[in-house]
Design an enzyme around this catalytic site. Structure first.
Site, short mmCIF file in Angstrom:
data_model
loop_
_atom_site.label_atom_id
_atom_site.label_comp_id
_atom_site.label_asym_id
_atom_site.label_seq_id
_atom_site.Cartn_x
_atom_site.Cartn_y
_atom_site.Cartn_z
N CYS A 92 -4.19 0.61 -2.36
CA CYS A 92 -3.98 -0.60 -1.55
C CYS A 92 -2.95 -1.52 -2.20
O CYS A 92 -2.73 -1.45 -3.42
CB CYS A 92 -5.29 -1.38 -1.41
SG CYS A 92 -6.57 -0.55 -0.47
N CYS A 136 -10.99 -3.01 -3.53
CA CYS A 136 -10.11 -4.01 -4.15
C CYS A 136 -10.90 -5.24 -4.58
O CYS A 136 -10.60 -5.83 -5.62
CB CYS A 136 -8.99 -4.41 -3.19
SG CYS A 136 -7.78 -3.08 -3.00
N ASN A 148 0.84 -1.20 0.00
CA ASN A 148 0.00 0.00 0.00
C ASN A 148 0.87 1.25 0.00
O ASN A 148 1.96 1.28 0.60
CB ASN A 148 -1.02 0.00 1.14
CG ASN A 148 -0.45 -0.24 2.51
OD1 ASN A 148 0.59 -0.86 2.67
ND2 ASN A 148 -1.12 0.25 3.52
N ILE A 149 0.39 2.25 -0.70
CA ILE A 149 1.12 3.51 -0.88
C ILE A 149 0.15 4.63 -0.56
O ILE A 149 -0.83 4.84 -1.29
CB ILE A 149 1.66 3.63 -2.32
CG1 ILE A 149 2.53 2.41 -2.68
CG2 ILE A 149 2.45 4.92 -2.49
CD1 ILE A 149 2.81 2.26 -4.17
N GLU A 150 0.41 5.31 0.56
CA GLU A 150 -0.51 6.36 0.99
C GLU A 150 -0.10 7.72 0.43
O GLU A 150 0.97 7.87 -0.16
CB GLU A 150 -0.57 6.36 2.52
CG GLU A 150 -1.08 5.02 3.03
CD GLU A 150 -1.32 4.94 4.51
OE1 GLU A 150 -0.80 5.79 5.26
OE2 GLU A 150 -2.05 4.00 4.90
N GLU A 197 -3.22 -4.68 -2.86
CA GLU A 197 -3.80 -5.59 -3.84
C GLU A 197 -3.91 -4.93 -5.21
O GLU A 197 -3.63 -5.53 -6.24
CB GLU A 197 -5.21 -6.03 -3.41
CG GLU A 197 -5.26 -6.80 -2.09
CD GLU A 197 -5.43 -5.91 -0.86
OE1 GLU A 197 -4.86 -4.79 -0.84
OE2 GLU A 197 -6.11 -6.35 0.07
N CYS A 199 -10.08 -4.95 0.84
CA CYS A 199 -11.16 -3.98 1.11
C CYS A 199 -12.20 -4.05 -0.02
O CYS A 199 -11.97 -4.69 -1.06
CB CYS A 199 -10.60 -2.56 1.22
SG CYS A 199 -10.21 -1.81 -0.38
N1 THU Z 1 -5.18 -1.36 2.78
C1 THU Z 1 -4.65 -2.23 1.88
O1 THU Z 1 -3.59 -1.98 1.30
N2 THU Z 1 -5.32 -3.39 1.63
C2 THU Z 1 -6.40 -3.82 2.34
O2 THU Z 1 -6.92 -4.88 2.07
C3 THU Z 1 -6.93 -2.98 3.43
C4 THU Z 1 -6.46 -1.57 3.42
C5 THU Z 1 -4.42 -0.15 3.13
C6 THU Z 1 -4.97 1.15 2.65
C7 THU Z 1 -4.36 2.11 3.66
O3 THU Z 1 -3.05 2.44 3.24
C8 THU Z 1 -4.26 1.30 4.93
O4 THU Z 1 -4.33 -0.06 4.53
C9 THU Z 1 -5.34 1.59 5.95
O5 THU Z 1 -6.59 1.53 5.38
#
Ligand code: THU
Length: 135
Positions: free
Chosen positions: A53, A88, A42-44, A55, A85
């Site tokens: 996310c 995804c 994941n890259i915010e 995935e 999520c």
């Molecule tokens: N996130 C994912 O990368 N995959 C998931 O299945 C759940 C959520 C990430 C998004 C965000 O960077 C962090 O988790 C919190 O929501």
């Protein structure tokens, strides 16, 4: 490629997570029908909606490399098992409604789902018509 190997690749990919806001690290590894694996984390973003996310990072890498037939995805977070999520689930459903989703807190304690179990009666369009569910 077995579930354990794919899971370990997801764990490794999690090391690259960029999560200064949530500190919730996720890794994913997606296996294509032709045996290739693409990983993602994941890259915010400071503009929170720009976050992607793990995935979708993995799937986008695969698709942009010309691979959009998927067999299996492994997902893990720093806290152990995690399932994709809602966004995804929908994103992956477009390409592989029957995708196998593997998660767990350890390579020796994995669970398996199919994507259509996680996204019941998912939505897809074909020829401008909706398709609900899969065979
Ligand atoms: N996130 C994912 O990368 N995959 C998931 O299945 C759940 C959520 C990430 C998004 C965000 O960077 C962090 O988790 C919190 O929501």
């Amino acid at each position: 490629m077995d579930n354990k190997e794919l899971f370990l690749m997801a764990q490794k990919a999690m090391e690259n997570a960029y999560t200064p806001f949530s500190h919730f690290n996720v890794g994913a590894a997606i296996l294509t029908e032709n045996g290739e694996v693409y990983t993602g984390c994941n890259i915010e973003n400071s503009s929170f909606g720009g976050t992607i996310c793990a995935e979708r990072t993995a799937a986008v890498k695969a698709i942009s490399n010309g691979n959009r037939s998927f067999k299996k995805i492994a997902v893990v977070c720093h806290d152990g098992a995690v399932t994709p999520c809602g966004i995804c689930r929908q994103f992956l459903y477009e390409f592989a409604p029957k995708l196998m989703v593997v998660t767990g807190d350890d390579k020796d304690n994995l669970k398996e789902y199919t994507l259509d179990q996680l996204l019941l009666d998912g939505f897809r369009l074909q020829d401008n018509k909706k398709i609900i569910g899969v065979d």
